[in-house]
Motif scaffolding. Sequence first.
Motif, PDB file in Angstrom:
ATOM      1  N   GLN A 201       3.381  10.961  -1.497  1.00 52.23           N
ATOM      2  CA  GLN A 201       4.561  10.101  -1.524  1.00 52.23           C
ATOM      3  C   GLN A 201       5.204   9.975  -0.148  1.00 52.23           C
ATOM      4  O   GLN A 201       5.635   8.897   0.255  1.00 52.23           O
ATOM      5  CB  GLN A 201       5.589  10.635  -2.525  1.00 52.23           C
ATOM      6  N   VAL A 202       5.266  11.105   0.561  1.00 51.48           N
ATOM      7  CA  VAL A 202       5.845  11.083   1.914  1.00 51.48           C
ATOM      8  C   VAL A 202       5.037  10.160   2.814  1.00 51.48           C
ATOM      9  O   VAL A 202       5.596   9.339   3.561  1.00 51.48           O
ATOM     10  CB  VAL A 202       5.905  12.505   2.500  1.00 51.48           C
ATOM     11  N   LEU A 203       3.709  10.269   2.725  1.00 57.15           N
ATOM     12  CA  LEU A 203       2.840   9.420   3.540  1.00 57.15           C
ATOM     13  C   LEU A 203       3.002   7.949   3.157  1.00 57.15           C
ATOM     14  O   LEU A 203       3.161   7.073   4.019  1.00 57.15           O
ATOM     15  CB  LEU A 203       1.389   9.853   3.378  1.00 57.15           C
ATOM     16  N   GLY A 204       2.973   7.695   1.834  1.00 56.48           N
ATOM     17  CA  GLY A 204       3.104   6.316   1.364  1.00 56.48           C
ATOM     18  C   GLY A 204       4.444   5.712   1.745  1.00 56.48           C
ATOM     19  O   GLY A 204       4.514   4.556   2.190  1.00 56.48           O
TER      20      GLY A 204
ATOM     21  N   VAL B  38       0.831  -1.207   0.000  1.00 58.27           N
ATOM     22  CA  VAL B  38       0.000   0.000   0.000  1.00 58.27           C
ATOM     23  C   VAL B  38       0.859   1.249   0.000  1.00 58.27           C
ATOM     24  O   VAL B  38       0.604   2.201  -0.747  1.00 58.27           O
ATOM     25  CB  VAL B  38      -0.947  -0.002   1.230  1.00 58.27           C
ATOM     26  N   GLY B  39       1.910   1.252   0.822  1.00 63.79           N
ATOM     27  CA  GLY B  39       2.797   2.404   0.879  1.00 63.79           C
ATOM     28  C   GLY B  39       3.480   2.671  -0.446  1.00 63.79           C
ATOM     29  O   GLY B  39       3.543   3.823  -0.915  1.00 63.79           O
ATOM     30  N   CYS B  40       3.996   1.629  -1.094  1.00 63.01           N
ATOM     31  CA  CYS B  40       4.665   1.796  -2.386  1.00 63.01           C
ATOM     32  C   CYS B  40       3.682   2.224  -3.470  1.00 63.01           C
ATOM     33  O   CYS B  40       4.018   3.029  -4.356  1.00 63.01           O
ATOM     34  CB  CYS B  40       5.364   0.494  -2.787  1.00 63.01           C
ATOM     35  N   ALA B  41       2.468   1.706  -3.416  1.00 64.20           N
ATOM     36  CA  ALA B  41       1.446   2.100  -4.390  1.00 64.20           C
ATOM     37  C   ALA B  41       1.114   3.587  -4.246  1.00 64.20           C
ATOM     38  O   ALA B  41       0.950   4.293  -5.247  1.00 64.20           O
ATOM     39  CB  ALA B  41       0.191   1.243  -4.194  1.00 64.20           C
ATOM     40  N   MET B  42       1.023   4.062  -3.009  1.00 61.52           N
ATOM     41  CA  MET B  42       0.757   5.483  -2.784  1.00 61.52           C
ATOM     42  C   MET B  42       1.920   6.345  -3.290  1.00 61.52           C
ATOM     43  O   MET B  42       1.705   7.406  -3.886  1.00 61.52           O
ATOM     44  CB  MET B  42       0.529   5.730  -1.289  1.00 61.52           C
ATOM     45  N   ALA B  43       3.148   5.881  -3.059  1.00 65.38           N
ATOM     46  CA  ALA B  43       4.319   6.619  -3.524  1.00 65.38           C
ATOM     47  C   ALA B  43       4.347   6.694  -5.046  1.00 65.38           C
ATOM     48  O   ALA B  43       4.678   7.728  -5.630  1.00 65.38           O
ATOM     49  CB  ALA B  43       5.598   5.963  -3.004  1.00 65.38           C
ATOM     50  N   ALA B  44       3.989   5.591  -5.708  1.00 65.07           N
ATOM     51  CA  ALA B  44       3.966   5.570  -7.169  1.00 65.07           C
ATOM     52  C   ALA B  44       2.854   6.464  -7.713  1.00 65.07           C
ATOM     53  O   ALA B  44       3.042   7.201  -8.687  1.00 65.07           O
ATOM     54  CB  ALA B  44       3.792   4.132  -7.670  1.00 65.07           C
ATOM     55  N   TYR B  45       1.681   6.412  -7.066  1.00 63.35           N
ATOM     56  CA  TYR B  45       0.547   7.224  -7.520  1.00 63.35           C
ATOM     57  C   TYR B  45       0.833   8.715  -7.350  1.00 63.35           C
ATOM     58  O   TYR B  45       0.384   9.540  -8.151  1.00 63.35           O
ATOM     59  CB  TYR B  45      -0.702   6.837  -6.729  1.00 63.35           C
ATOM     60  N   GLY B  46       1.602   9.066  -6.332  1.00 67.16           N
ATOM     61  CA  GLY B  46       1.894  10.469  -6.082  1.00 67.16           C
ATOM     62  C   GLY B  46       3.082  11.008  -6.852  1.00 67.16           C
ATOM     63  O   GLY B  46       3.381  12.214  -6.773  1.00 67.16           O
TER      64      GLY B  46
END
Length: 328
Positions: free
Chosen positions: A308-311, A171-179
Amino acid sequence: MSADEKDREHDTRTLEKAEEGGQTATGPQQKKIVIPGVIIIPIWMACSISVILYNKYVFTNLNFPYPVFLTTWHLFFSAIATRVLQRTTTLVDGAKDIEMTRDRWMKTILPIGALFSGSLILSNYAYLTLSVSFIQMLKAFNPVAILLISFAFKIQEPNGRLMAIVLMISVGCAMAAYGELNFEMFGFICQCAAIVFEASRLVMIQILLHGLKMDPIVSLHYYAPVCAAINLLIMPFIEGLEPLYNLHRVGILVLVSNAGIAFALNVAAVFLISVGSGLILTLAGVLKDILLISGSVLAFGSEITALQVLGYGIALGGLVTFRTTGGK
């Protein structure tokens, strides 16, 4: 080229070998060379950060977009350097404990070396189009790839904690990629493939070497020549002679210093694994990653979004949990 999951797994065996004479001075009463953690940890962090930023500088600022050539040069340099160290120091004495037969070389060193070569090349290709900060965030997915491949080969059985770690990091990596503001599909695919190659390499080490442990220098001693040879075979089909025609863009000083820092990272890793607890090394690795991302922002103007920071923060939480629990 760093001392992450594999080094942590090999800590105990490496120290045992050192006590038996693997990385020690010669003589009946051999003494293990130890550098205090307050010295070696900053050195390792500096080398690790410098290697990545230096490679990115060569690819972009010096306009030398030839990852296969640069990787081959690093491996050729390391192959020579490890053999020089073998004859002049005790750092490669761990190789004496390994009976390297032709059959073992063909069944273990060659396939693992091929995966190592693919991991290095693909990872360096990602730097051509992606920012250092984004690539570093994606690397947090490494433990997930290792776990999934371990599940497939039945090396490890899935459990609730491991599945929670997989979900958390994913989930974290997906958020970083999306951002990511400057997302490039080619670089993203290269980095994902590099992660798969590296995870497969680490799993194959567990399967094929059957408890035969190597520290980073001994690993380079065996794998660098294999990887360099593989790279030389594929380089004409990918980059041709273009790197040789454009060597004037980098010069001999940059080439030697670039490869020298990459090799120094592996030397630092040998001393790193003999100091501190797993928690200290994990926190040092996390701090190194944060400093690297910050350094890429300052050096190359990489943009990072709040998402990205959050992810990445979520992924780091899963990463720390994975490493501090030994991946159990």
